[in-house]
Scaffold this motif. Structure first.
Motif, PDB file in Angstrom:
ATOM      1  N   ASN A   1       3.863 -10.104  -5.061  1.00  0.00           N
ATOM      2  CA  ASN A   1       2.600 -10.080  -4.816  1.00  0.00           C
ATOM      3  C   ASN A   1       1.862  -9.787  -4.009  1.00  0.00           C
ATOM      4  N   PRO A   2       1.282  -9.288  -3.405  1.00  0.00           N
ATOM      5  CA  PRO A   2       0.609  -8.250  -2.778  1.00  0.00           C
ATOM      6  C   PRO A   2      -0.789  -8.342  -2.984  1.00  0.00           C
ATOM      7  N   LEU A   3      -1.636  -8.895  -4.058  1.00  0.00           N
ATOM      8  CA  LEU A   3      -2.590  -9.373  -3.883  1.00  0.00           C
ATOM      9  C   LEU A   3      -3.476 -10.554  -3.283  1.00  0.00           C
TER      10      LEU A   3
ATOM     11  N   VAL B   1     -13.532 -11.421  12.428  1.00  0.00           N
ATOM     12  CA  VAL B   1     -13.052  -9.696  12.473  1.00  0.00           C
ATOM     13  C   VAL B   1     -13.687  -8.980  11.166  1.00  0.00           C
ATOM     14  N   ASP B   2     -13.372  -7.957  11.499  1.00  0.00           N
ATOM     15  CA  ASP B   2     -14.404  -6.839   9.670  1.00  0.00           C
ATOM     16  C   ASP B   2     -13.212  -6.219   9.051  1.00  0.00           C
ATOM     17  N   LEU B   3     -12.579  -6.774   8.391  1.00  0.00           N
ATOM     18  CA  LEU B   3     -11.091  -5.249   8.487  1.00  0.00           C
ATOM     19  C   LEU B   3     -11.070  -5.341   6.602  1.00  0.00           C
ATOM     20  N   LYS B   4     -11.081  -3.819   6.623  1.00  0.00           N
ATOM     21  CA  LYS B   4     -11.133  -3.599   5.176  1.00  0.00           C
ATOM     22  C   LYS B   4      -9.522  -3.767   4.261  1.00  0.00           C
ATOM     23  N   ILE B   5      -8.843  -4.357   3.704  1.00  0.00           N
ATOM     24  CA  ILE B   5      -7.694  -4.677   3.204  1.00  0.00           C
ATOM     25  C   ILE B   5      -7.770  -3.678   2.214  1.00  0.00           C
ATOM     26  N   ALA B   6      -6.804  -2.882   1.677  1.00  0.00           N
ATOM     27  CA  ALA B   6      -6.654  -2.083   0.397  1.00  0.00           C
ATOM     28  C   ALA B   6      -5.098  -2.753   0.063  1.00  0.00           C
ATOM     29  N   VAL B   7      -5.058  -2.824  -1.205  1.00  0.00           N
ATOM     30  CA  VAL B   7      -4.220  -3.676  -1.640  1.00  0.00           C
ATOM     31  C   VAL B   7      -2.927  -2.083  -2.941  1.00  0.00           C
ATOM     32  N   VAL B   8      -2.418  -2.175  -2.676  1.00  0.00           N
ATOM     33  CA  VAL B   8      -1.046  -1.050  -3.634  1.00  0.00           C
ATOM     34  C   VAL B   8      -1.090  -1.623  -4.787  1.00  0.00           C
ATOM     35  N   THR B   9      -0.806  -1.508  -6.086  1.00  0.00           N
ATOM     36  CA  THR B   9      -0.197  -2.340  -7.818  1.00  0.00           C
ATOM     37  C   THR B   9       0.223  -1.489  -8.331  1.00  0.00           C
TER      38      THR B   9
ATOM     39  N   SER C   1      -2.046   6.398   1.290  1.00  0.00           N
ATOM     40  CA  SER C   1      -2.626   8.122   1.674  1.00  0.00           C
ATOM     41  C   SER C   1      -3.962   7.667   1.397  1.00  0.00           C
ATOM     42  N   ARG C   2      -3.847   7.466   0.192  1.00  0.00           N
ATOM     43  CA  ARG C   2      -5.726   7.452  -0.862  1.00  0.00           C
ATOM     44  C   ARG C   2      -6.137   5.789  -0.025  1.00  0.00           C
ATOM     45  N   ALA C   3      -5.834   5.137  -0.253  1.00  0.00           N
ATOM     46  CA  ALA C   3      -6.050   3.854   0.448  1.00  0.00           C
ATOM     47  C   ALA C   3      -6.685   3.815   2.338  1.00  0.00           C
ATOM     48  N   LEU C   4      -6.083   5.210   3.171  1.00  0.00           N
ATOM     49  CA  LEU C   4      -6.382   5.100   4.170  1.00  0.00           C
ATOM     50  C   LEU C   4      -7.788   6.146   4.238  1.00  0.00           C
ATOM     51  N   ASP C   5      -8.062   6.509   2.785  1.00  0.00           N
ATOM     52  CA  ASP C   5      -8.655   8.040   2.893  1.00  0.00           C
ATOM     53  C   ASP C   5      -9.769   7.450   2.553  1.00  0.00           C
ATOM     54  N   LEU C   6      -9.853   6.157   1.741  1.00  0.00           N
ATOM     55  CA  LEU C   6     -11.009   5.494   1.521  1.00  0.00           C
ATOM     56  C   LEU C   6     -11.259   4.308   2.649  1.00  0.00           C
ATOM     57  N   GLY C   7     -10.930   4.138   3.327  1.00  0.00           N
ATOM     58  CA  GLY C   7     -11.271   3.796   5.019  1.00  0.00           C
ATOM     59  C   GLY C   7     -10.747   2.777   5.934  1.00  0.00           C
ATOM     60  N   ALA C   8      -9.874   2.265   4.685  1.00  0.00           N
ATOM     61  CA  ALA C   8      -9.035   0.527   4.324  1.00  0.00           C
ATOM     62  C   ALA C   8      -7.937   0.603   5.949  1.00  0.00           C
ATOM     63  N   ASP C   9      -8.278  -0.282   6.768  1.00  0.00           N
ATOM     64  CA  ASP C   9      -7.452  -0.716   7.635  1.00  0.00           C
ATOM     65  C   ASP C   9      -5.969  -1.194   7.981  1.00  0.00           C
ATOM     66  N   ILE C  10      -5.654  -1.811   6.862  1.00  0.00           N
ATOM     67  CA  ILE C  10      -5.014  -2.128   6.322  1.00  0.00           C
ATOM     68  C   ILE C  10      -4.811  -2.277   5.287  1.00  0.00           C
ATOM     69  N   VAL C  11      -3.210  -1.823   4.618  1.00  0.00           N
ATOM     70  CA  VAL C  11      -2.888  -1.209   2.988  1.00  0.00           C
ATOM     71  C   VAL C  11      -1.660  -2.518   3.074  1.00  0.00           C
ATOM     72  N   VAL C  12      -1.885  -3.043   2.447  1.00  0.00           N
ATOM     73  CA  VAL C  12      -0.827  -4.030   1.496  1.00  0.00           C
ATOM     74  C   VAL C  12       0.033  -3.426   0.734  1.00  0.00           C
TER      75      VAL C  12
END
Length: 432
Positions: free
Chosen positions: A88-90, A105-113, A155-166
């Motif tokens: 349940n990564p979302l 704090v302003d953090l960009k959080i990306a999710v890989v599904t 890596s794609r999520a980080l390319d898009l500027g994610a601070d946290i990748v779940v």
């Protein structure tokens, strides 16, 4: 030093409270990664989500690893990658967002599904898939089906500027390879570099295992109580340096790292991953002198194209399990313990026949202290004398919960001193 920039990744453990400050404040990190998932963890998280749709991820990641330190993580610019999303990564990302909001704090959080294949269950069943070991048919009571994704979505999520990748289920090493692909721009066909990045991830994927946590020569590991978690520094050319934070316990040596290298490796010339097929057979590990706590340089990984397939893990309800333990003292302790265990099994089987239950699916009796775990290499006595103390470990498995409840009651009623533990095992035998 190899030409080009170098990036430092550190691995936090599944018990992150003491390790996060150790790495965050002493590691000079670019990335902090957390690996929480095993096959049995997926089944446990599936059971949690069945109780509540808001569950199914590892809550310790949010409450213990991130919440107390999120301001400093943001201030230092350390980017975090974790597979703590489980099934349940979302929901995990939503919980993190609440933590960030509360901390202002302003953090960009990306999710890989995309790893969840439960919608394909009937198609897989219709394809005639069978168990790779026993040949049994596709189980009826499937609880989860997840594919092991690779590093490219990270890596794609980080390319898009994610601070946290779940992420959900992905290969363990992918949470390190992903940041390295992002940092160095490694292409899909640069297989030697992808293999080197995967090796970096493989060496630290089990946290303190590579810093002496379960080292064979355990007596050489100093200050195990304050063991340091690993930091891997990787160059754009794939040269790896493995170390740990200063003023921490544990040990990094040829032996500790070599043991982790071969851990769960299978064929060292064909270690199959989604992004690359790795050949680790010529990897070189060289100790670097003069570094507090030890450090090693690792290189020599080679890569080949990946296969066209992904590994998939499915869990299913396979019954229930109970275990009991009993210390036995006095002459012939081993014989007494075994007879006690066998008598309890005989008694419960009589009860099963009266109640119309089938026999146990599996039974395991081990006498701890008598070297049962050594199998045919066990030495059964000391100085020719029978052991006078042992611990009996008795585990049973049954399709019906009521049957293992009978076992637990009879353990208590028999006055053996055994301490029963009843565990409902969802996916107790994960099928891959």
């Amino acid at each position: 030093a190899a030409a080009g920039p170098r990036y430092r990744c550190a691995k936090g453990g599944s018990f992150p409270a003491p390790t996060v400050p150790q790495l965050l404040y002493g590691g000079k990190l670019d990335f902090l990664v957390f690996d929480y998932l095993s096959e049995i963890t997926m089944s446990l998280l599936t059971a949690a989500k069945a109780r509540s749709p808001a569950l199914g991820y590892t809550p310790d990641f949010v409450s213990a690893a991130m919440a107390p330190y999120i301001k400093d993580i943001h201030r230092k610019g350390v980017r975090v990658i974790s597979n703590a999303g489980g099934i349940n990564p979302l929901a995990c990302a939503a919980a993190l967002q609440e933590v960030a909001k509360k901390a202002d704090v302003d953090l960009k959080i990306a999710v890989v599904t995309g790893d969840d294949l439960m919608n394909e269950k009937e198609n897989l069943r219709g394809a005639g898939i069978t168990d790779s070991e026993s040949g049994k048919q596709f189980p009826e009571s499937i609880h989860s089906i997840n594919v092991y994704l690779g590093a490219r979505p990270i890596s794609r999520a980080l390319d898009l500027g994610a601070d946290i990748v779940v992420t959900g289920r992905c290969v363990d090493s992918g949470i390190v390879l992903g940041p390295l692909i992002h940092s160095f721009g490694w292409n899909r066909d640069e297989f030697d570099l992808l293999a080197a990045g995967s090796l970096a991830g493989h060496l630290i994927e089990c946290g303190a295992q590579c810093t002496g946590g379960i080292f064979t020569d355990w007596h050489t590991v100093p200050d195990w109580h304050n063991i340091g978690f690993p930091i891997v520094e990787c160059s754009s050319e794939g040269v790896i340096t493995l170390s740990k934070p200063p003023d921490t316990g544990g040990l990094i040596s040829f032996g500790t790292v070599a043991e982790q290298l071969v851990y769960e490796l299978g064929n060292p010339q064909r270690y199959l991953l989604p992004d690359v097929t790795c050949d680790f057979s010529n990897v070189s590990i060289t100790e670097i002198p003069g570094i507090d706590g030890g450090a090693v340089k690792v290189h020599g990984a080679k890569g080949l194209p990946p296969s066209k397939f992904y590994k998939v893990n499915a869990t299913y309800l396979d019954g229930f399990r109970a275990t009991a333990v009993c210390p036995v003292g006095g002459p012939k302790a081993v014989e007494k313990g075994k007879r006690t265990a066998e008598s309890i099994l005989q008694r419960t089987r009589l009860i099963f026949s009266q109640l119309g239950y089938e026999d146990y699916s599996a039974v395991n009796i081990q006498v701890l202290g008598s070297e049962d775990t050594y199998g045919p290499h066990a030495r059964r006595s000391i100085d020719g004398q029978s052991l006078r103390e042992a611990v009996i470990w008795l585990a049973v498995h049954h399709k019906q919960k009521e049957a293992v409840e009978v076992f637990s009651r009879e353990i208590a009623a028999a006055g053996t001193g055994m301490a029963p533990g009843l565990t409902a095992v969802v996916g107790g035998r994960p099928r891959v």
